[in-house]
Design a protein around this motif. Structure first.
Motif, PDB file in Angstrom:
ATOM      1  N   ASN A  31       0.675  -0.528   0.246  1.00  0.00           N
ATOM      2  CA  ASN A  31      -0.033  -0.256   0.077  1.00  0.00           C
ATOM      3  C   ASN A  31       0.776   1.432   0.149  1.00  0.00           C
ATOM      4  N   ARG A  32       0.367   1.898  -1.100  1.00  0.00           N
ATOM      5  CA  ARG A  32       2.313   3.507  -0.802  1.00  0.00           C
ATOM      6  C   ARG A  32       1.712   4.334  -0.414  1.00  0.00           C
ATOM      7  N   HIS A  33       0.365   4.355   0.727  1.00  0.00           N
ATOM      8  CA  HIS A  33      -0.037   5.159   1.518  1.00  0.00           C
ATOM      9  C   HIS A  33       0.258   4.928   3.453  1.00  0.00           C
ATOM     10  N   PHE A  34       0.829   3.617   2.923  1.00  0.00           N
ATOM     11  CA  PHE A  34       1.319   2.441   4.106  1.00  0.00           C
ATOM     12  C   PHE A  34       3.055   2.758   4.117  1.00  0.00           C
ATOM     13  N   ASN A  35       4.021   4.002   5.370  1.00  0.00           N
ATOM     14  CA  ASN A  35       5.520   4.004   4.912  1.00  0.00           C
ATOM     15  C   ASN A  35       5.784   4.092   6.544  1.00  0.00           C
ATOM     16  N   LYS A  37       6.296   6.540   7.845  1.00  0.00           N
ATOM     17  CA  LYS A  37       6.794   7.833   7.885  1.00  0.00           C
ATOM     18  C   LYS A  37       4.939   8.094   8.757  1.00  0.00           C
ATOM     19  N   THR A  38       4.305   6.927   7.943  1.00  0.00           N
ATOM     20  CA  THR A  38       2.579   6.817   8.638  1.00  0.00           C
ATOM     21  C   THR A  38       2.562   6.280   9.889  1.00  0.00           C
ATOM     22  N   ILE A  39       4.163   5.358  10.483  1.00  0.00           N
ATOM     23  CA  ILE A  39       4.443   4.397  11.544  1.00  0.00           C
ATOM     24  C   ILE A  39       4.420   5.341  12.338  1.00  0.00           C
ATOM     25  N   GLN A  40       5.386   5.841  12.019  1.00  0.00           N
ATOM     26  CA  GLN A  40       6.753   7.226  13.003  1.00  0.00           C
ATOM     27  C   GLN A  40       5.409   8.524  13.584  1.00  0.00           C
ATOM     28  N   ASP A  41       4.278   8.561  12.831  1.00  0.00           N
ATOM     29  CA  ASP A  41       3.040   9.490  13.536  1.00  0.00           C
ATOM     30  C   ASP A  41       1.944   8.660  14.504  1.00  0.00           C
ATOM     31  N   GLY A  42       1.641   7.047  13.742  1.00  0.00           N
ATOM     32  CA  GLY A  42       1.187   6.366  15.081  1.00  0.00           C
ATOM     33  C   GLY A  42       1.858   5.853  15.996  1.00  0.00           C
ATOM     34  N   ILE A  43       2.865   6.021  16.217  1.00  0.00           N
ATOM     35  CA  ILE A  43       3.330   5.732  17.469  1.00  0.00           C
ATOM     36  C   ILE A  43       2.737   6.499  19.004  1.00  0.00           C
ATOM     37  N   LYS A  44       1.979   5.548  19.384  1.00  0.00           N
ATOM     38  CA  LYS A  44       1.067   6.618  20.503  1.00  0.00           C
ATOM     39  C   LYS A  44       2.045   6.151  22.232  1.00  0.00           C
ATOM     40  N   LYS A  45       2.834   5.241  22.197  1.00  0.00           N
ATOM     41  CA  LYS A  45       4.082   4.866  23.144  1.00  0.00           C
ATOM     42  C   LYS A  45       5.197   3.834  22.536  1.00  0.00           C
ATOM     43  N   GLN A  46       6.769   4.888  23.455  1.00  0.00           N
ATOM     44  CA  GLN A  46       6.967   3.718  23.363  1.00  0.00           C
ATOM     45  C   GLN A  46       8.175   3.383  24.045  1.00  0.00           C
ATOM     46  N   THR A  47       8.114   2.196  25.080  1.00  0.00           N
ATOM     47  CA  THR A  47       9.442   2.021  26.303  1.00  0.00           C
ATOM     48  C   THR A  47       9.460   0.985  26.220  1.00  0.00           C
ATOM     49  N   LYS A  48      11.218   1.374  26.201  1.00  0.00           N
ATOM     50  CA  LYS A  48      12.344   0.824  26.913  1.00  0.00           C
ATOM     51  C   LYS A  48      12.426  -0.013  28.109  1.00  0.00           C
ATOM     52  N   PHE A  49      12.652  -1.580  27.960  1.00  0.00           N
ATOM     53  CA  PHE A  49      12.313  -2.083  29.330  1.00  0.00           C
ATOM     54  C   PHE A  49      13.856  -3.373  28.644  1.00  0.00           C
ATOM     55  N   TYR A  50      14.093  -3.626  29.683  1.00  0.00           N
ATOM     56  CA  TYR A  50      14.940  -5.367  30.157  1.00  0.00           C
ATOM     57  C   TYR A  50      14.540  -6.317  30.801  1.00  0.00           C
ATOM     58  N   TYR A  51      13.939  -7.790  29.758  1.00  0.00           N
ATOM     59  CA  TYR A  51      13.976  -8.836  29.735  1.00  0.00           C
ATOM     60  C   TYR A  51      15.275 -10.124  30.439  1.00  0.00           C
ATOM     61  N   PRO A  52      14.337 -10.648  31.563  1.00  0.00           N
ATOM     62  CA  PRO A  52      15.411 -11.891  32.058  1.00  0.00           C
ATOM     63  C   PRO A  52      15.706 -12.706  31.407  1.00  0.00           C
ATOM     64  N   MET A  53      16.733 -12.823  31.204  1.00  0.00           N
ATOM     65  CA  MET A  53      17.143 -14.994  30.532  1.00  0.00           C
ATOM     66  C   MET A  53      18.480 -14.919  31.217  1.00  0.00           C
ATOM     67  N   TRP A  54      17.853 -16.430  31.035  1.00  0.00           N
ATOM     68  CA  TRP A  54      18.837 -17.463  31.778  1.00  0.00           C
ATOM     69  C   TRP A  54      19.936 -17.578  30.673  1.00  0.00           C
ATOM     70  N   ILE A  55      21.375 -17.497  31.400  1.00  0.00           N
ATOM     71  CA  ILE A  55      22.300 -17.963  30.576  1.00  0.00           C
ATOM     72  C   ILE A  55      23.440 -18.931  31.051  1.00  0.00           C
ATOM     73  N   VAL A  56      23.393 -20.268  30.246  1.00  0.00           N
ATOM     74  CA  VAL A  56      24.276 -21.424  31.000  1.00  0.00           C
ATOM     75  C   VAL A  56      24.863 -21.852  30.645  1.00  0.00           C
ATOM     76  N   LYS A  57      26.260 -21.729  30.844  1.00  0.00           N
ATOM     77  CA  LYS A  57      27.724 -22.290  29.902  1.00  0.00           C
ATOM     78  C   LYS A  57      27.733 -23.525  30.583  1.00  0.00           C
ATOM     79  N   MET A  58      27.438 -24.817  29.384  1.00  0.00           N
ATOM     80  CA  MET A  58      28.150 -25.439  30.051  1.00  0.00           C
ATOM     81  C   MET A  58      29.419 -26.654  28.971  1.00  0.00           C
ATOM     82  N   LEU A  59      30.239 -27.427  29.616  1.00  0.00           N
ATOM     83  CA  LEU A  59      30.257 -28.346  28.850  1.00  0.00           C
ATOM     84  C   LEU A  59      30.290 -29.597  28.579  1.00  0.00           C
ATOM     85  N   VAL A  60      29.862 -30.583  27.192  1.00  0.00           N
ATOM     86  CA  VAL A  60      29.270 -31.954  26.412  1.00  0.00           C
ATOM     87  C   VAL A  60      30.430 -32.616  26.481  1.00  0.00           C
TER      88      VAL A  60
END
Length: 188
Positions: A31-35, A37-60
């Motif tokens: 759709n040539r009207h969706f670009n 700029k349209t997305i930038q104007d349509g962003i109502k809220k943007q929040t940066k957050f940090y999502y927890p993940m466990w990392i396990v280093k192991m030897l096989v």
């Protein structure tokens, strides 16, 4: 609060419209009207957050008598909220960073649950299937709780109204992570 960040967190607020544009269906991009700029104007809220993940280093360690054992390093990740788990194909960079406590999501899976249920599950269902006859031994070297930078974006345009999780490292949409946070599919 000083935490370990997974990746480099290169994606900034100005890059979010490009990331969302790349993640929408091709029919909408035609759709040539969706670009962007349209997305930038349509962003109502943007929040940066940090999502927890466990990392396990192991030897096989695969014993191969009379030869010496074959030792291969592996890195397992376990989503500390949903329980989604797997193996990293390559080792991502990590760095220490000072982050406001309000931007950090709390981990649901404890270290005890990690070793009792989740790590053995990855070993049984993902690593052991590569070994047909004799299963390998494991030696856990390091366990760490790291945080993945994510953007939570609410978009409201004429064409599309949706919420997105955008990965702060790659700029890709994390739709699976958003869906899993609302269900208990991967919990043990």
């Amino acid at each position: 609060m000083n935490v370990t960040i997974l990746g480099e967190g290169k994606i900034q607020e100005t890059d979010l419209s490009t990331s969302i544009y790349k993640s929408v269906k091709p029919t909408l991009r035609w759709n040539r009207h969706f670009n962007e700029k349209t997305i930038q104007d349509g962003i109502k809220k943007q929040t940066k957050f940090y999502y927890p993940m466990w990392i396990v280093k192991m030897l096989v360690i695969a014993d191969r008598k009379p030869f010496p054992p074959k030792v291969r390093p592996n890195m397992v990740f376990i989503d500390a909220i949903t329980g989604y788990r797997g193996l990293f194909p390559n080792i991502p960079p990590t760095a220490q960073k000072k982050v406001p406590a309000s931007e950090i999501k709390e981990a649901v899976i404890s270290k005890e649950d990690l070793f009792a249920r989740y790590v053995p599950d990855v070993q049984d269902k993902q690593i052991n299937r590569n070994y047909v006859l004799k299963k390998p031994r494991y030696e856990i070297k390091e366990t760490e709780l790291v945080y993945l930078p994510l953007w939570d974006v609410e978009l409201n345009t004429y064409f599309l109204t949706k919420s997105y999780y955008i990965n702060g490292n790659t700029g890709e949409s994390e739709e699976l992570m958003r869906e899993l946070a609302q269900s208990n599919t991967w919990k043990l």
